[in-house]
Design an enzyme around this catalytic site. Structure first.
Site, mmCIF file in Angstrom:
data_model
loop_
_atom_site.group_PDB
_atom_site.id
_atom_site.type_symbol
_atom_site.label_atom_id
_atom_site.label_comp_id
_atom_site.label_asym_id
_atom_site.label_seq_id
_atom_site.Cartn_x
_atom_site.Cartn_y
_atom_site.Cartn_z
ATOM 1 N N LYS A 192 0.827 -1.216 0.000
ATOM 2 C CA LYS A 192 0.000 0.000 0.000
ATOM 3 C C LYS A 192 0.859 1.262 0.000
ATOM 4 O O LYS A 192 0.606 2.189 -0.758
ATOM 5 C CB LYS A 192 -0.926 0.036 1.232
ATOM 6 C CG LYS A 192 -1.894 -1.125 1.324
ATOM 7 C CD LYS A 192 -2.880 -0.940 2.475
ATOM 8 C CE LYS A 192 -2.254 -0.977 3.853
ATOM 9 N NZ LYS A 192 -1.712 -2.310 4.235
ATOM 10 N N ARG A 247 -9.429 0.779 9.067
ATOM 11 C CA ARG A 247 -8.992 -0.568 9.426
ATOM 12 C C ARG A 247 -10.035 -1.311 10.230
ATOM 13 O O ARG A 247 -9.807 -2.459 10.606
ATOM 14 C CB ARG A 247 -7.721 -0.453 10.269
ATOM 15 C CG ARG A 247 -6.431 -0.889 9.545
ATOM 16 C CD ARG A 247 -5.307 -0.756 10.537
ATOM 17 N NE ARG A 247 -4.099 -1.414 10.197
ATOM 18 C CZ ARG A 247 -3.062 -0.834 9.577
ATOM 19 N NH1 ARG A 247 -3.139 0.407 9.158
ATOM 20 N NH2 ARG A 247 -1.965 -1.513 9.376
ATOM 21 N N ARG A 265 11.645 -6.268 4.790
ATOM 22 C CA ARG A 265 11.588 -4.847 5.154
ATOM 23 C C ARG A 265 12.164 -4.640 6.554
ATOM 24 O O ARG A 265 12.871 -3.667 6.810
ATOM 25 C CB ARG A 265 10.141 -4.337 5.095
ATOM 26 C CG ARG A 265 10.038 -2.841 5.362
ATOM 27 C CD ARG A 265 8.645 -2.311 5.116
ATOM 28 N NE ARG A 265 7.718 -2.707 6.161
ATOM 29 C CZ ARG A 265 6.415 -2.455 6.132
ATOM 30 N NH1 ARG A 265 5.885 -1.823 5.103
ATOM 31 N NH2 ARG A 265 5.629 -2.840 7.117
ATOM 32 N N ARG A 309 12.339 -1.536 10.966
ATOM 33 C CA ARG A 309 11.017 -1.222 11.541
ATOM 34 C C ARG A 309 10.669 -2.271 12.592
ATOM 35 O O ARG A 309 10.684 -3.458 12.315
ATOM 36 C CB ARG A 309 9.971 -1.185 10.423
ATOM 37 C CG ARG A 309 8.748 -0.401 10.812
ATOM 38 C CD ARG A 309 7.810 -0.240 9.651
ATOM 39 N NE ARG A 309 6.498 -0.722 10.025
ATOM 40 C CZ ARG A 309 5.414 -0.552 9.318
ATOM 41 N NH1 ARG A 309 5.480 0.083 8.164
ATOM 42 N NH2 ARG A 309 4.256 -0.995 9.731
ATOM 43 N N ARG A 363 -0.173 -9.074 13.324
ATOM 44 C CA ARG A 363 -0.752 -8.041 12.448
ATOM 45 C C ARG A 363 -1.633 -8.674 11.374
ATOM 46 O O ARG A 363 -2.690 -8.151 11.048
ATOM 47 C CB ARG A 363 0.356 -7.189 11.816
ATOM 48 C CG ARG A 363 0.958 -6.205 12.823
ATOM 49 C CD ARG A 363 2.336 -5.739 12.425
ATOM 50 N NE ARG A 363 2.360 -5.000 11.192
ATOM 51 C CZ ARG A 363 3.442 -4.897 10.409
ATOM 52 N NH1 ARG A 363 4.563 -5.506 10.746
ATOM 53 N NH2 ARG A 363 3.397 -4.181 9.325
#
Ligand code: AMP
Length: 190
Positions: free
Chosen positions: A14, A89, A128, A134, A145
């Site tokens: 996204k 969400r 990532r 992160r 998640r």
């Protein structure tokens, strides 16, 4: 105004696609995740509250998220439109967004859902995590998640499907291939 909800599970691309879309269509990027990470790095009261949710991969309570969105919606003077990335969400957030936009004489034109299988999501997020550091891109948090997405976020599709605004796009391929698929959907409905 052109208002797009860019939807999909964590790791579906996204953020990457939103960056390209804002350049092509002159839109404002409304990424609730980015706003939260900025608040956390500045240690604002919101950031301090939000950190424990992000660290666990849980959703920040609707009230905090909605207030952030209202602030950004109203900070922009005469925008061409917004790309909503990571918001709504929950179905509650989707209803609030509809009301906020109605009050401002506008609406969501389309919800574009990026489709990516779970194994690919996990691989992308682990990569990532290694590259960006992160903190929520580690396996246990990633799994939570994805579970939270399936439980609380996936049902948001139904909300937009009922209004015939839901479009699904294959989210596997090169960044440019996926971008072209999204652009086709947007240009068809414009
Ligand atoms: P993202 O960058 O969109 O993947 O979001 C990272 C994290 O920020 C999520 O795992 C949630 O903890 C929090 N977050 C971002 N957007 C929302 C939202 N719309 N509602 C609740 N929590 C959110």
């Amino acid at each position: 105004m052109l208002n797009i909800v860019l939807f999909g599970p964590p790791g579906s691309g996204k953020g990457t696609q939103a960056e390209k879309l804002i350049r092509k269509y002159g839109l404002i990027h409304m990424s609730t995740g980015d706003i939260l990470r900025e608040a956390i790095s500045k240690k604002t009261p919101l950031g301090v509250r939000a950190k424990e949710y992000l660290d666990k991969g849980e959703l920040v309570p609707d009230e905090d998220v909605v207030n952030m969105v209202i602030k950004k919606l109203d900070a922009e003077k005469d925008p061409n439109g917004f790309i909503f990335d990571g918001f709504p969400r929950t179905c509650g957030q989707a209803r609030v967004l509809r009301n906020l936009l109605t009050d401002r004489n506008t609406r969501i034109n389309v919800m574009i859902a990026l489709e990516v299988q779970e194994e690919e999501l996990i691989n992308r997020l682990l990569k990532r995590g290694r590259e960006s550091g992160r903190s929520d891109d580690q396996l246990s948090v990633i799994k939570n998640r994805i579970a939270v997405y399936e439980r609380d976020t996936y049902p948001v599709i139904d909300f937009y499907q009922k209004m015939r605004k839901y479009r699904s796009v294959n989210g596997v391929g090169t960044v440019d291939e996926i971008f072209q698929r999204i652009v086709e959907v947007i240009d068809q409905m414009k």
